[in-house]
Structure formats: structure tokens, C-alpha cells
Scaffold this motif. Structure first.
Motif, PDB file in Angstrom:
ATOM      1  N   TYR A 467     -47.134 -32.578  27.810  1.00 54.03           N
ATOM      2  CA  TYR A 467     -46.658 -32.220  29.191  1.00 54.03           C
ATOM      3  C   TYR A 467     -45.480 -31.466  29.197  1.00 54.03           C
ATOM      4  CZ  TYR A 467     -49.242 -36.344  31.308  1.00 54.03           C
ATOM      5  OH  TYR A 467     -50.146 -37.028  31.799  1.00 54.03           O
ATOM      6  N   THR A 473     -48.834 -31.121  33.484  1.00 54.21           N
ATOM      7  CA  THR A 473     -49.706 -31.495  32.502  1.00 54.21           C
ATOM      8  C   THR A 473     -50.509 -30.613  31.786  1.00 54.21           C
ATOM      9  OG1 THR A 473     -50.218 -33.416  34.254  1.00 54.21           O
ATOM     10  CG2 THR A 473     -51.978 -33.092  32.374  1.00 54.21           C
ATOM     11  N   ILE A 499     -44.459 -41.003  33.234  1.00 56.74           N
ATOM     12  CA  ILE A 499     -44.186 -39.500  32.815  1.00 56.74           C
ATOM     13  C   ILE A 499     -42.709 -39.393  32.760  1.00 56.74           C
ATOM     14  CG2 ILE A 499     -44.921 -37.097  33.151  1.00 56.74           C
ATOM     15  CD1 ILE A 499     -47.270 -38.917  32.872  1.00 56.74           C
TER      16      ILE A 499
END
Length: 550
Positions: A467, A473, A499
Motif C-alpha cells: 500500500y 492499494t 489499513i
């Protein structure tokens, strides 16, 4: 090791994860003497293994030159062989850094470190050295284990740097697991370099204010001045509520100038346990929602009643903010404990950097999430309702104001959270190898390789992901539909913004996090211990190992 100023002879050894009451008697196979013997032998074996690896690097650098490609490759391979280590430098005889691995520490190259006593010593003595703990240029306090480099003459030295608590813990944890013993370690200057209570690491036995009673100073003086011995002293019980007697045996580990006092302890008269969280009613079926409502109620109470009155209420183990398994804890935004009703010996302690048994820095995560407005995190913590076994918890935190926050947690049943040292080593090796690959090939080529289902990086549940630090992504081989999308703020089924957590760990230099995520090997979600490492300031790579369900 935990001490308290109100006791004259108080040496506190943390037993939060041991689950032992002190009336257990060790079997002959796990006598205190055999434990200390195995601990010292194992630590020395680890140190000698590292010495041999760094010595081989020094040989290669002596042949290739201090900046040769062969030397760089040797350093990179050594860091993969010892995945718990942080970095490796080559320092010329004038004290200037001429090589740094991994490339994330490239800004150190060219820096003149000749002013540092450790550098002066290595270049003066020109022998293998295990340094004492000191602030490293890489940005953390640790140890430099170094080896001299010779060509036709002395050229400088190379090292490998690491945190001593990690090396020591790798040896001691499996030895004392399942026994009535606890452990800590100190340098002869009194600096604590390992403890089963992470908050104690880095404190000094002779200068920290909580250690200043005459009895404690006498005990500490004996331990650091005598290579081996035994002693009895007092410490808080498992609940940090009463004083019990502790028997300690110590011996010395270390090579190449290091003298580490390794202390193994056991409780002699722990007595009866007091009330603990979790000993009341079991959590409701909707425990997660109940926990969140409970924390938000506590935050509202704190805003209404003020800090002093609220902390008094939160710290009362018989009060309204203890409800069965649930209780309220409170921290300042800088990680200082304000309320822990069943571990009040920790109040006032700075717990920044404290990690759980799997290396997850959950206090830092809680502080970050609270500062961002609140939310959920995972962590492994001793469950007092189950013999203080280490179990997975889902925590929820909410800010009271800009200065402090409250939280609570609920254990998640049926999810194994134990990962072996070999599993974690393999995970870190996998990620660091991917990081090195990415630094060599660049973002575009490396991301393509990570996304190639026929390639070596897409290995089922052990796949590599990547990432951007902005949430974009870059690599997710089994979910290609997400490539190019921004997943900042994405939450798993327990509401953890995974994330965001991975980005924070990468920005901190690397680290472990928990996520609940799709497992391509099973087709369903599962708890996953992930490790992430930055490629550079713009992106990072990671991978994970899935937990077995219990």
C-alpha cells in the motif's frame, strides 16, 4: 519487574501472563537452577551465533572493500537470517558510516560518528564487542554487536543492531512458559534490558525514583556486583494488591565484554487472589456493542464530573465502572496510565512502546486511535477469568478531551492468538525480503511481481501485499479489484481500521498489527498477525500469518 515506593523491600516481578499463585512447586525438570542454567546457556548461544555471522560479514568486507557489493549482499542476508535484528552498518576507522543496510537507513551514510564512545571503543580495541544499550543513529535504543574488518591493515568495523529484550525474550519465554517462574535482566550499570513487564525495560535500578528504598538498593547492589547468587525480597501479588515474598536466583550471561545479570524468580507465599475482572457475570451475546456503549458512557461521565473524580471512580474495583468482564481503563494521550482498577501498580507508568506477546504495540495504537476520535483495536492480554492465560481482546477507546481517553475490552472466544517464534521469524523474513526486492526493482516492477498469481510472492495466505502511505492499494494478488483504490479508513468486521493501523506501523519504521481479513486458503475471514515494513516514505509491503481457531 515492578516495584512500589511504599514497601521497603519491594522488587516486583510481573506475573500477569504466568497465571501462577506461588504455591506451585516446580518439578525436578523445571527447577529454578535448571531454568537459570538453560537461560544463560541459550542467551550465550544466541550471542555467539550473531558474532559468527557478523564476523563472516567482516571477512567479506575485508576482501571486497568497505563499500563493495559483496559486502552489502552479505549484510542483507545476515539481516534476513536474524529477522528480529534492526540494521547493519559499516563504519570506517575514522568513525564515518560508509554503508547502511537496509536502504531505509541510507541517510546515515556519510555521517561522522567518531564522537560516540561506542564507535571510539570499537575502533580503538579492534576486537568483537557487544556494546551496552545506547541511543542508535537508526532512531532507537539498542545494542551494537560489532566485529573488526581487516584488509592489509585495520579498515573499520561492521555491526548488527537489535533490542536486547528481543534476543533475551526469544530464549527465556519458552523456558519459563508453563512454570511458576518469572524473569528479568539488567546490565551491571543497573539498566533493565529485559523484563516480562515491558514497562520496566529501560529503567535504571539505581536512579529511578520508585527504586530508592534502602532495602531495594541493597538487593540491586548485590545482584549487579555479584556474578551469581540468590536472595529473597517482596513484591506485589498477581493483582498488584498485596505484598508477597519472592525468591530469586541470578547468573551472568554475555560475551565480548557484555555482562548481563539474568534473574529468575518465583513466589513463595502468593496467598489467596482478590476479586479480579472477569470473575463476575459472563459477557452478553452483544458484548461488542455493550463495550462501546460502556466506554462512551464513561467518556461522558468524565466530561461531566472532571478528571479527578472520574479517575477515582474508574480505579475503584468495586465501583460502577466494573461490570462483569468489562472495566474502564484510562490513559493520557502520551501513554501514561491513569486508571487500571485491577493493576493499580501500573498507574503513572508511561507505557508507550509496550507490546503484547506477539510484538503488537497496542498502547501506541490505542493512543493514536483515541487522538483520531476513537475506535477499535486488537491486543493479546492476560485473562484473569481464565488463569491469566494470554487471549485475544477487542478494545474500544474514546477521547475525553485532547489530553486523555478511556477504553475497555472484551475477550474474543474461539480465536487462537498464539504464534510461534518460528512463524513470526518466517513472516518477518518474508516481508524484509520483499522490501529488499522492492528497493532494488522500484514500485512499478515490484508491485507487478507481488500481484502475479503465478509468481513466488503470491503464496496463498502468505502472500505479499503493498500500500501507499496515503492508503492506495498497490498489491493485493487475491483481490485484484482493489488495486488502485484508496482503502484508508477501511474497517474489518470488528470495526478495526486495519489499513490505517498498517500505515501507522510502517511510518513508525515497521511493526506487527492484527487484522481480521480474507484468507485465500480457506475462502473465509480469519485473524491474521501482519508485519509491515516501509520500502520508502511513500509505500510499504507486508504479509501475515493466520491464527488457528480454537
Amino acid at each position: 519487574m515492578r516495584v512500589h515506593a511504599t514497601f521497603a523491600l519491594l522488587l516486583v516481578i510481573a506475573v500477569l501472563g504466568a497465571g501462577c499463585t506461588g504455591d506451585e512447586r516446580p518439578s525436578p525438570q523445571t527447577s529454578q537452577e535448571s531454568v537459570i542454567r538453560d537461560a544463560v546457556s541459550g542467551i550465550n548461544d544466541e550471542l555467539e551465533s550473531v558474532e559468527a555471522a557478523v564476523g563472516e560479514n567482516a571477512r567479506v568486507l575485508g576482501e571486497s572493500g568497505l563499500t563493495g557489493a559483496a559486502g552489502r549482499e552479505a549484510l542483507k542476508q545476515t539481516l534476513l537470517e536474524y529477522p528480529w535484528a534492526e540494521s547493519s552498518l559499516v563504519i570506517a576507522k575514522d568513525g564515518v558510516v560508509v554503508m547502511a543496510v537496509p536502504e531505509n537507513y541510507g541517510e546515515i551514510v556519510g555521517r561522522d560518528l567518531s564522537y560516540q564512545p561506542q564507535v571510539q571503543r570499537a575502533n580503538r580495541e579492534q576486537v568483537p564487542i557487544v556494546s551496552e544499550v545506547f541511543p542508535l543513529e537508526e532512531g532507537f535504543s539498542g545494542i551494537s554487536q560489532s566485529y573488526p574488518i581487516f584488509g592489509t591493515e585495520y579498515l573499520g568495523y561492521t555491526d548488527i543492531t537489535y533490542r536486547p529484550d528481543i534476543l533475551i525474550g526469544r530464549v527465556i519465554a519458552p523456558i519459563i512458559n508453563g512454570t511458576p517462574y518469572d524473569a528479568w535482566a539488567t546490565q551491571t550499570d543497573g539498566r533493565v534490558i529485559y523484563d516480562t513487564t515491558p514497562e520496566e525495560i529501560g529503567k535504571n535500578l539505581f536512579s529511578d525514583p520508585v527504586y530508592q528504598s534502602p532495602g531495594l538498593q541493597e538487593a540491586f547492589t548485590r545482584i549487579v556486583s555479584e556474578p551469581s547468587g540468590s536472595i529473597e525480597y517482596s513484591f506485589y501479588d498477581l493483582n498488584w494488591e498485596r505484598n508477597v515474598t519472592k525468591e530469586a536466583v541470578w547468573d551472568t550471561a554475555g560475551i565480548d565484554g557484555a555482562e548481563w545479570r539474568i534473574v529468575i524468580t518465583r513466589s513463595l507465599d502468593a496467598g489467596e487472589r482478590q476479586k479480579v475482572a472477569g470473575s463476575g457475570i459472563p459477557p452478553a451475546a452483544n458484548a461488542t456493542d455493550e463495550m462501546k456503549d460502556f466506554v462512551n458512557e464513561a467518556a461522558a461521565y468524565a466530561r461531566e464530573h472532571g478528571r479527578t473524580e472520574s479517575l477515582s471512580a474508574f480505579n475503584n474495583p468495586e465501583g460502577e465502572f466494573v461490570r462483569g468482564e468489562l472495566y474502564i481503563f484510562a490513559y493520557s494521550m502520551n501513554g501514561t496510565v491513569l486508571a487500571l482498577p485491577f493493576q493499580q501498580g501500573l498507574i503513572g507508568t508511561d507505557r508507550r512502546g509496550v507490546h503484547d506477546p506477539n510484538g503488537v504495540a497496542y498502547i501506541d495504537a490505542a493512543c493514536r486511535v483515541a487522538a483520531e476520535g476513537g475506535g477499535s483495536i486488537y491486543y493479546v492480554y492476560p485473562n484473569p477469568a481464565n488463569g491469566y492465560a494470554e487471549e485475544l481482546k477487542l478494545g474500544y477507546v474514546a477521547p475525553v478531551d485532547d489530553e486523555w481517553f478511556v477504553g475497555s475490552g472484551v475477550y474474543i472466544p474461539g480465536v487462537g492468538a498464539g504464534f510461534t517464534a518460528s512463524e513470526k521469524d518466517a513472516l518477518v523474513q518474508r516481508v524484509k525480503a520483499a522490501r529488499d526486492y522492492a528497493q532494488e526493482l522500484g514500485k512499478e516492477a515490484a508491485s507487478a511481481a507481488f500481484n502475479d498469481l503465478s509468481g513466488s510472492f503470491a503464496d496463498g495466505g502468505a502472500y505479499i501485499f503493498a500500500y501507499g502511505t496515503d492508503g492506495e492499494t498497490l498489491a493485493l494478488p487475491y483481490q485484484p479489484e482493489f488495486i488502485g483504490t484508496n482503502r484508508l479508513g477501511f474497517a474489518d468486521r470488528y470495526g478495526v481500521k486495519i489499513i490505517d493501523w498498517e500505515i501507522a506501523a510502517a511510518k513508525a519504521g515497521s511493526g506487527f498489527v492484527y487484522v481480521t481479513y480474507y484468507n485465500p486458503d480457506t475462502g473465509g475471514d480469519g485473524l491474521k498477525l501482519c508485519y509491515v515494513a516501509p520500502v520508502d516514505d511513500e509505500w510499504f509491503v507486508g504479509s501475515g500469518v493466520y491464527a488457528a481457531e480454537t
